[in-house]
Design a protein around this motif. Structure first.
Motif, PDB file in Angstrom:
ATOM      1  N   GLY A   1      46.142  57.447  48.560  1.00 44.93           N
ATOM      2  CA  GLY A   1      45.291  57.048  47.445  1.00 44.93           C
ATOM      3  C   GLY A   1      44.606  58.241  46.803  1.00 44.93           C
ATOM      4  O   GLY A   1      44.500  58.325  45.569  1.00 44.93           O
ATOM      5  N   ALA A   2      44.159  59.173  47.627  1.00 46.48           N
ATOM      6  CA  ALA A   2      43.525  60.385  47.101  1.00 46.48           C
ATOM      7  C   ALA A   2      44.511  61.166  46.234  1.00 46.48           C
ATOM      8  O   ALA A   2      44.166  61.630  45.141  1.00 46.48           O
ATOM      9  N   MET A   3      45.742  61.288  46.712  1.00 40.54           N
ATOM     10  CA  MET A   3      46.751  62.028  45.953  1.00 40.54           C
ATOM     11  C   MET A   3      47.058  61.331  44.622  1.00 40.54           C
ATOM     12  O   MET A   3      47.200  61.993  43.587  1.00 40.54           O
ATOM     13  N   THR A   4      47.140  60.021  44.656  1.00 40.16           N
ATOM     14  CA  THR A   4      47.372  59.268  43.414  1.00 40.16           C
ATOM     15  C   THR A   4      46.221  59.488  42.441  1.00 40.16           C
ATOM     16  O   THR A   4      46.437  59.743  41.247  1.00 40.16           O
TER      17      THR A   4
ATOM     18  N   CYS B   1      44.150  61.871  37.372  1.00 35.21           N
ATOM     19  CA  CYS B   1      43.104  62.605  36.653  1.00 35.21           C
ATOM     20  C   CYS B   1      43.636  63.282  35.405  1.00 35.21           C
ATOM     21  O   CYS B   1      42.976  63.309  34.368  1.00 35.21           O
ATOM     22  N   THR B   2      44.822  63.805  35.457  1.00 34.65           N
ATOM     23  CA  THR B   2      45.341  64.612  34.345  1.00 34.65           C
ATOM     24  C   THR B   2      46.081  63.790  33.294  1.00 34.65           C
ATOM     25  O   THR B   2      46.447  64.327  32.248  1.00 34.65           O
ATOM     26  N   ASP B   3      46.287  62.504  33.538  1.00 32.57           N
ATOM     27  CA  ASP B   3      47.091  61.671  32.633  1.00 32.57           C
ATOM     28  C   ASP B   3      46.548  61.583  31.214  1.00 32.57           C
ATOM     29  O   ASP B   3      47.314  61.452  30.261  1.00 32.57           O
TER      30      ASP B   3
ATOM     31  N   VAL C   1      43.457  70.657  39.722  1.00 31.71           N
ATOM     32  CA  VAL C   1      43.767  69.409  40.411  1.00 31.71           C
ATOM     33  C   VAL C   1      45.004  69.580  41.299  1.00 31.71           C
ATOM     34  O   VAL C   1      45.058  69.040  42.409  1.00 31.71           O
ATOM     35  N   THR C   2      45.957  70.353  40.845  1.00 29.98           N
ATOM     36  CA  THR C   2      47.150  70.620  41.654  1.00 29.98           C
ATOM     37  C   THR C   2      46.770  71.326  42.953  1.00 29.98           C
ATOM     38  O   THR C   2      47.338  71.045  44.019  1.00 29.98           O
ATOM     39  N   TYR C   3      45.804  72.211  42.885  1.00 33.56           N
ATOM     40  CA  TYR C   3      45.315  72.906  44.081  1.00 33.56           C
ATOM     41  C   TYR C   3      44.752  71.884  45.085  1.00 33.56           C
ATOM     42  O   TYR C   3      45.084  71.925  46.273  1.00 33.56           O
ATOM     43  N   ALA C   4      43.943  70.956  44.603  1.00 33.34           N
ATOM     44  CA  ALA C   4      43.405  69.907  45.481  1.00 33.34           C
ATOM     45  C   ALA C   4      44.533  69.052  46.030  1.00 33.34           C
ATOM     46  O   ALA C   4      44.555  68.694  47.219  1.00 33.34           O
ATOM     47  N   PHE C   5      45.491  68.708  45.173  1.00 32.13           N
ATOM     48  CA  PHE C   5      46.634  67.880  45.557  1.00 32.13           C
ATOM     49  C   PHE C   5      47.412  68.535  46.699  1.00 32.13           C
ATOM     50  O   PHE C   5      47.858  67.851  47.626  1.00 32.13           O
TER      51      PHE C   5
END
Length: 191
Positions: free
Chosen positions: A144-147, A152-154, A170-174
């Motif tokens: 869910g966190a990854m989704t 976020c960027t959509d 956000v990719t870094y967090a992902f």
């Protein structure tokens, strides 16, 4: 009747066996264990560099490794959420809606990771239900966190420097959330 030499050999064998089982794994063995587990992730180098400082705590425990993976991811996601919030204050007002969605989904991702960590702690304490149930709960929270991170960027259109900066953060967090999820899977497969 045992001869003194056979008694001595028996004693040496017993001491060797006791040493093998009583001495904790060495730091080298722990870092090898972490390297092996990190090789199951999508970003083995980032995994190893972020997890290996905890080798003395992890030793060779898949459970502790999984918990540390989530623990390491949590502040990264919080920092990214904070950075995105700070960016929203500096960005053109045309991005206000996109930043609002992004901040909300990253906040949810932070909550998801916190919940996953709570579930892992309960598992280590023997609480929360069966192993399978808790692992599914942890996987659900991290997925869910990854989704939420990618959602976020959509809303950022068109492509440009603001979107790129948000996507990069956000990719870094992902990546960290993905590492945590992979280490939980590693734990589940080695339980």
């Amino acid at each position: 009747m045992k001869t003194p030499i056979s008694q001595l050999l028996s004693l040496l064998l017993l001491l060797l066996a006791a040493t093998f089982f009583l001495i904790p794994p060495t730091l080298a063995a722990a870092t090898d264990f972490i390297r092996s587990a990190c090789n199951t992730t999508d970003n083995p180098d980032l995994c190893y560099s972020s997890i290996s400082p905890y080798a003395k705590v992890i030793k060779q425990s898949p459970a502790v490794l999984a918990r540390i993976g989530i623990t390491v991811a949590q502040p990264v996601i919080r920092r990214v959420a904070s950075d995105v919030s700070a960016l929203s204050g500096k960005a053109n007002s045309s991005y206000a809606g996109a930043f609002s969605v992004c901040e909300e989904t990253l906040g949810t991702a932070v909550d998801n990771v916190g919940d996953a960590l709570s579930w892992m702690r309960q598992l280590e304490e023997g609480k929360g239900g069966s192993f399978e149930y808790v692992i599914k709960a942890v996987n659900t929270q991290l997925s869910g966190a990854m989704t939420n991170e990618m959602t976020c960027t959509d809303e950022f259109e068109p492509d440009g420097p603001v979107k790129k900066e948000v996507v990069d953060r956000v990719t870094y967090a992902f990546e960290f959330t993905g590492i945590a999820l992979s280490l939980v899977t590693y734990y589940a497969n080695h339980h």
